[in-house]
Enzyme design. Structure first.
Site, PDB file in Angstrom:
ATOM      1  N   GLY A 161      13.647 -16.126 -53.014  1.00 22.28           N
ATOM      2  CA  GLY A 161      14.246 -15.961 -54.346  1.00 22.28           C
ATOM      3  C   GLY A 161      15.055 -17.142 -54.855  1.00 22.28           C
ATOM      4  O   GLY A 161      15.134 -17.372 -56.054  1.00 22.28           O
ATOM      5  N   GLU A 170      22.311 -18.704 -53.264  1.00 19.84           N
ATOM      6  CA  GLU A 170      21.535 -17.461 -53.259  1.00 19.84           C
ATOM      7  C   GLU A 170      21.178 -17.085 -54.686  1.00 19.84           C
ATOM      8  O   GLU A 170      21.887 -17.430 -55.635  1.00 19.84           O
ATOM      9  CB  GLU A 170      22.356 -16.367 -52.544  1.00 19.84           C
ATOM     10  N   ASP A 171      20.076 -16.398 -54.835  1.00 14.40           N
ATOM     11  CA  ASP A 171      19.635 -16.034 -56.184  1.00 14.40           C
ATOM     12  C   ASP A 171      20.504 -14.928 -56.799  1.00 14.40           C
ATOM     13  O   ASP A 171      20.917 -15.028 -57.940  1.00 14.40           O
ATOM     14  CB  ASP A 171      18.149 -15.623 -56.189  1.00 14.40           C
ATOM     15  N   ASP A 231      23.407  -8.390 -54.955  1.00 13.24           N
ATOM     16  CA  ASP A 231      23.159  -7.062 -55.514  1.00 13.24           C
ATOM     17  C   ASP A 231      23.992  -6.059 -54.718  1.00 13.24           C
ATOM     18  O   ASP A 231      25.183  -5.895 -54.972  1.00 13.24           O
ATOM     19  CB  ASP A 231      21.651  -6.808 -55.446  1.00 13.24           C
ATOM     20  N   LYS A 270      25.640  -8.870 -59.435  1.00 11.87           N
ATOM     21  CA  LYS A 270      25.619  -7.516 -60.009  1.00 11.87           C
ATOM     22  C   LYS A 270      26.687  -6.694 -59.291  1.00 11.87           C
ATOM     23  O   LYS A 270      26.373  -5.915 -58.403  1.00 11.87           O
ATOM     24  CB  LYS A 270      24.252  -6.861 -59.776  1.00 11.87           C
ATOM     25  N   PHE A 303      17.459  -4.551 -63.340  1.00 12.45           N
ATOM     26  CA  PHE A 303      16.573  -5.301 -62.451  1.00 12.45           C
ATOM     27  C   PHE A 303      16.014  -6.489 -63.216  1.00 12.45           C
ATOM     28  O   PHE A 303      15.385  -6.338 -64.255  1.00 12.45           O
ATOM     29  CB  PHE A 303      15.446  -4.429 -61.898  1.00 12.45           C
ATOM     30  N   VAL A 304      16.282  -7.680 -62.693  1.00 16.90           N
ATOM     31  CA  VAL A 304      15.889  -8.895 -63.409  1.00 16.90           C
ATOM     32  C   VAL A 304      14.843  -9.689 -62.625  1.00 16.90           C
ATOM     33  O   VAL A 304      14.758  -9.586 -61.398  1.00 16.90           O
ATOM     34  CB  VAL A 304      17.113  -9.793 -63.697  1.00 16.90           C
ATOM     35  N   ARG A 351       8.169 -14.951 -60.516  1.00 23.23           N
ATOM     36  CA  ARG A 351       9.080 -16.010 -60.052  1.00 23.23           C
ATOM     37  C   ARG A 351       8.967 -17.253 -60.933  1.00 23.23           C
ATOM     38  O   ARG A 351       9.870 -18.074 -61.007  1.00 23.23           O
ATOM     39  CB  ARG A 351       8.740 -16.421 -58.614  1.00 23.23           C
TER      40      ARG A 351
HETATM   41  P1  IMP Z   1      21.239  -7.424 -51.735  1.00 24.98           P
HETATM   42  O1  IMP Z   1      21.017  -6.015 -52.241  1.00 24.98           O
HETATM   43  O2  IMP Z   1      22.539  -7.994 -52.254  1.00 24.98           O
HETATM   44  O3  IMP Z   1      21.114  -7.459 -50.236  1.00 24.98           O
HETATM   45  O4  IMP Z   1      20.101  -8.304 -52.356  1.00 24.98           O
HETATM   46  C1  IMP Z   1      19.028  -8.718 -51.591  1.00 24.98           C
HETATM   47  C2  IMP Z   1      17.930  -9.336 -52.360  1.00 24.98           C
HETATM   48  O5  IMP Z   1      17.357  -8.364 -53.218  1.00 24.98           O
HETATM   49  C3  IMP Z   1      18.267 -10.484 -53.287  1.00 24.98           C
HETATM   50  O6  IMP Z   1      18.422 -11.715 -52.607  1.00 24.98           O
HETATM   51  C4  IMP Z   1      17.035 -10.481 -54.149  1.00 24.98           C
HETATM   52  O7  IMP Z   1      15.982 -11.174 -53.498  1.00 24.98           O
HETATM   53  C5  IMP Z   1      16.714  -9.007 -54.260  1.00 24.98           C
HETATM   54  N1  IMP Z   1      17.204  -8.462 -55.546  1.00 24.98           N
HETATM   55  C6  IMP Z   1      18.325  -7.767 -55.789  1.00 24.98           C
HETATM   56  N2  IMP Z   1      18.444  -7.459 -57.097  1.00 24.98           N
HETATM   57  C7  IMP Z   1      17.353  -8.007 -57.682  1.00 24.98           C
HETATM   58  C8  IMP Z   1      16.900  -8.070 -59.048  1.00 24.98           C
HETATM   59  O8  IMP Z   1      17.504  -7.570 -60.012  1.00 24.98           O
HETATM   60  N3  IMP Z   1      15.723  -8.723 -59.240  1.00 24.98           N
HETATM   61  C9  IMP Z   1      14.998  -9.318 -58.243  1.00 24.98           C
HETATM   62  N4  IMP Z   1      15.406  -9.295 -56.970  1.00 24.98           N
HETATM   63  C10 IMP Z   1      16.569  -8.647 -56.696  1.00 24.98           C
HETATM   64 MG    MG Z   2      17.046 -13.334 -52.262  1.00 30.45          MG
END
Ligand code: IMP
Ligand code: MG
Length: 170
Positions: free
Chosen positions: A38, A93-94, A97, A125, A146-147, A159
């Site tokens: 990502g 990091e992208d 979440d 987020k 969700f983006v 992507r």
């Molecule tokens: P986490 O929930 O913070 O562990 O996020 C893990 C991964 O989920 C991120 O690094 C993204 O790759 C993916 N992710 C979370 N939210 C989104 C979104 O809104 N769009 C696309 N990928 C997401």
């Molecule tokens: Mg990621």
């Protein structure tokens, strides 16, 4: 698909953040680490705005969950190719979440005793967080949507979009 953050706005924030970072780490051994896939576009654009000496490394983790939410079970699938103990490490990091992935990645990298460690997240987020993880810097704070685009995917697609868009029904 609705554009949430356009290319120019992303570029301006990256430029600002990378200039501040360049002043902060000048003269120090600096290693950027990004979590594939990502963050690959964010990494590529970010380091081109850094004007001090730096290196780049990649890691990939898997987190078994459904296609739109991570689980807490984060495993390293591709590890950083060097010893990080001689570097100031900046994780790019992208998106933060639930916070599960970064909390785990930060734990794993801290165990290797880098000179310092910080996390810069393109998107945050906070409304979705399940733990107390807070990135040191977030370039944009967004609502619970969700983006996709700019490296972020839905089922591996989108992507390639140069902007961040809200995923609408396909
Ligand atoms: P986490 O929930 O913070 O562990 O996020 C893990 C991964 O989920 C991120 O690094 C993204 O790759 C993916 N992710 C979370 N939210 C989104 C979104 O809104 N769009 C696309 N990928 C997401
Ligand atoms: Mg990621």
């Amino acid at each position: 698909m609705e554009i949430l953050i356009d290319e120019r706005t992303i570029a301006a924030q990256i430029k600002r953040s990378a200039a501040a970072l360049s002043a902060r780490y000048s003269g120090a051994p600096l290693l950027f680490v990004s979590v594939l896939k990502g963050a690959f576009i964010f990494m590529a654009d970010y380091i081109r705005n850094v004007d001090i000496s730096c290196e780049a490394a990649f890691m990939a983790v898997s987190s078994y969950g459904d296609s739109t939410e991570s689980s807490g079970d984060v495993k390293i699938r591709l590890d950083i190719d060097r010893d990080i103990s001689q570097y100031h490490v900046v994780i790019l990091e992208d998106i933060t979440d639930t916070g599960r992935t970064l909390a785990k990645v930060v734990d794993m990298l801290r165990d290797r005793h880098p000179l310092s460690l910080e996390v810069i997240s393109l998107l945050d987020k906070p409304g979705r967080r399940v733990n107390d993880f807070v990135p040191d810097e977030a370039l944009f704070t967004i609502p619970d949507l969700f983006v996709v685009g700019y490296g972020l995917d839905y089922a591996e697609k989108f992507r390639n979009l140069p902007y961040i868009a809200v995923l609408t029904a396909q």
